[in-house]
Structures are given as C-alpha cells and as structure tokens.
Design a protein around this motif. Sequence first.
Motif, PDB file in Angstrom:
ATOM      1  N   LEU A 227       0.794  -1.228   0.000  1.00  0.00           N
ATOM      2  CA  LEU A 227       0.000   0.000   0.000  1.00  0.00           C
ATOM      3  C   LEU A 227       0.825   1.275   0.000  1.00  0.00           C
ATOM      4  O   LEU A 227       0.301   2.349  -0.303  1.00  0.00           O
ATOM      5  CB  LEU A 227      -0.954   0.007   1.198  1.00  0.00           C
ATOM      6  N   ILE A 228       2.098   1.174   0.381  1.00  0.00           N
ATOM      7  CA  ILE A 228       2.954   2.362   0.398  1.00  0.00           C
ATOM      8  C   ILE A 228       4.284   2.041  -0.263  1.00  0.00           C
ATOM      9  O   ILE A 228       4.683   0.880  -0.358  1.00  0.00           O
ATOM     10  CB  ILE A 228       3.186   2.915   1.826  1.00  0.00           C
ATOM     11  N   ALA A 229       4.955   3.095  -0.695  1.00  0.00           N
ATOM     12  CA  ALA A 229       6.285   2.969  -1.290  1.00  0.00           C
ATOM     13  C   ALA A 229       7.271   3.743  -0.434  1.00  0.00           C
ATOM     14  O   ALA A 229       6.902   4.704   0.248  1.00  0.00           O
ATOM     15  CB  ALA A 229       6.272   3.523  -2.712  1.00  0.00           C
TER      16      ALA A 229
ATOM     17  N   ALA B 160       1.878   7.019  -0.485  1.00  0.00           N
ATOM     18  CA  ALA B 160       0.820   6.052  -0.759  1.00  0.00           C
ATOM     19  C   ALA B 160       0.993   5.527  -2.176  1.00  0.00           C
ATOM     20  O   ALA B 160       1.369   6.261  -3.080  1.00  0.00           O
ATOM     21  CB  ALA B 160      -0.547   6.712  -0.595  1.00  0.00           C
ATOM     22  N   ASP B 161       0.733   4.257  -2.352  1.00  0.00           N
ATOM     23  CA  ASP B 161       0.753   3.661  -3.687  1.00  0.00           C
ATOM     24  C   ASP B 161      -0.679   3.750  -4.214  1.00  0.00           C
ATOM     25  O   ASP B 161      -1.533   2.933  -3.884  1.00  0.00           O
ATOM     26  CB  ASP B 161       1.229   2.211  -3.613  1.00  0.00           C
ATOM     27  N   TYR B 162      -0.927   4.785  -5.029  1.00  0.00           N
ATOM     28  CA  TYR B 162      -2.283   5.048  -5.500  1.00  0.00           C
ATOM     29  C   TYR B 162      -2.803   3.935  -6.403  1.00  0.00           C
ATOM     30  O   TYR B 162      -3.993   3.627  -6.391  1.00  0.00           O
ATOM     31  CB  TYR B 162      -2.353   6.402  -6.208  1.00  0.00           C
ATOM     32  N   ALA B 163      -1.922   3.305  -7.172  1.00  0.00           N
ATOM     33  CA  ALA B 163      -2.350   2.204  -8.031  1.00  0.00           C
ATOM     34  C   ALA B 163      -2.855   1.039  -7.179  1.00  0.00           C
ATOM     35  O   ALA B 163      -3.887   0.432  -7.484  1.00  0.00           O
ATOM     36  CB  ALA B 163      -1.211   1.757  -8.935  1.00  0.00           C
ATOM     37  N   ALA B 164      -2.147   0.738  -6.089  1.00  0.00           N
ATOM     38  CA  ALA B 164      -2.572  -0.335  -5.186  1.00  0.00           C
ATOM     39  C   ALA B 164      -3.889   0.022  -4.501  1.00  0.00           C
ATOM     40  O   ALA B 164      -4.773  -0.826  -4.352  1.00  0.00           O
ATOM     41  CB  ALA B 164      -1.493  -0.620  -4.151  1.00  0.00           C
TER      42      ALA B 164
END
Length: 113
Positions: free
Chosen positions: A61-63, A75-79
């Motif tokens: 969920l995060i990078a 935040a990983d918006y694609a996830a």
Amino acid sequence: MDSTAAIAALGALAQEHRLALFRLLVQAGPDGMAAGAIAEALGVPNSSLSFHLAQLSRAGLIAQERRHRSLIYSADYAAMNALVGYLMENCCGGAACAPDSACTPTTEQRKTA
C-alpha cells in the motif's frame, strides 16, 4: 488484484494507527512524507512507526524512497485503486447500480432487543 492481496491490504489497514498513517500519506500526495514528519503528525513513537510502515509496505500500500539522508514514504495510488476496484467488482450483480442517494447512510439508530 486477487483475494490474497486484498486480504493483506485490508488486514494492514485494520488498525487505528496504520489507517491514520495511510490516510495521511494519501493526503500528502505523490511527494510523500519523511518518517520524522509522519511520526510528528501522528504522535507515534519512531519504533511503533517503523512497525506500522513495514506492515503497510508488505501489503503493497505504500512505497519507500531514499532522498538524501531521509526515507520518504508515499501512498501507492495504483494499489489503493486496485483494492477499491476489487471491492467494487461486480457491483450490483452486473445490473445498473442505484443512484447515489440510495447509498446514503441513514442516521436512524438500530433498536436492540
């Protein structure tokens, strides 16, 4: 997204500090935030923050990115979009969904027996 990834993501978010952390990173946008700024904003000790960041990272969920001497989290918006898409998949059984007003929560209290 498959059910295993969805369960991992939902499990990671199913904790007060991690949910607040993820929402903070979503608000921060693609530039993300340094770990120290996150700890200060949430009032969470660094040791606890590391644990929560690891849980969200494992769930995808995060990078994390190193910028100079700082670790920046975003935040990983694609996830996030994949999770929401998975939850909404086959919405209304393939039929046209009801208007938004039909989904508005009511303020009526449930009666208990």
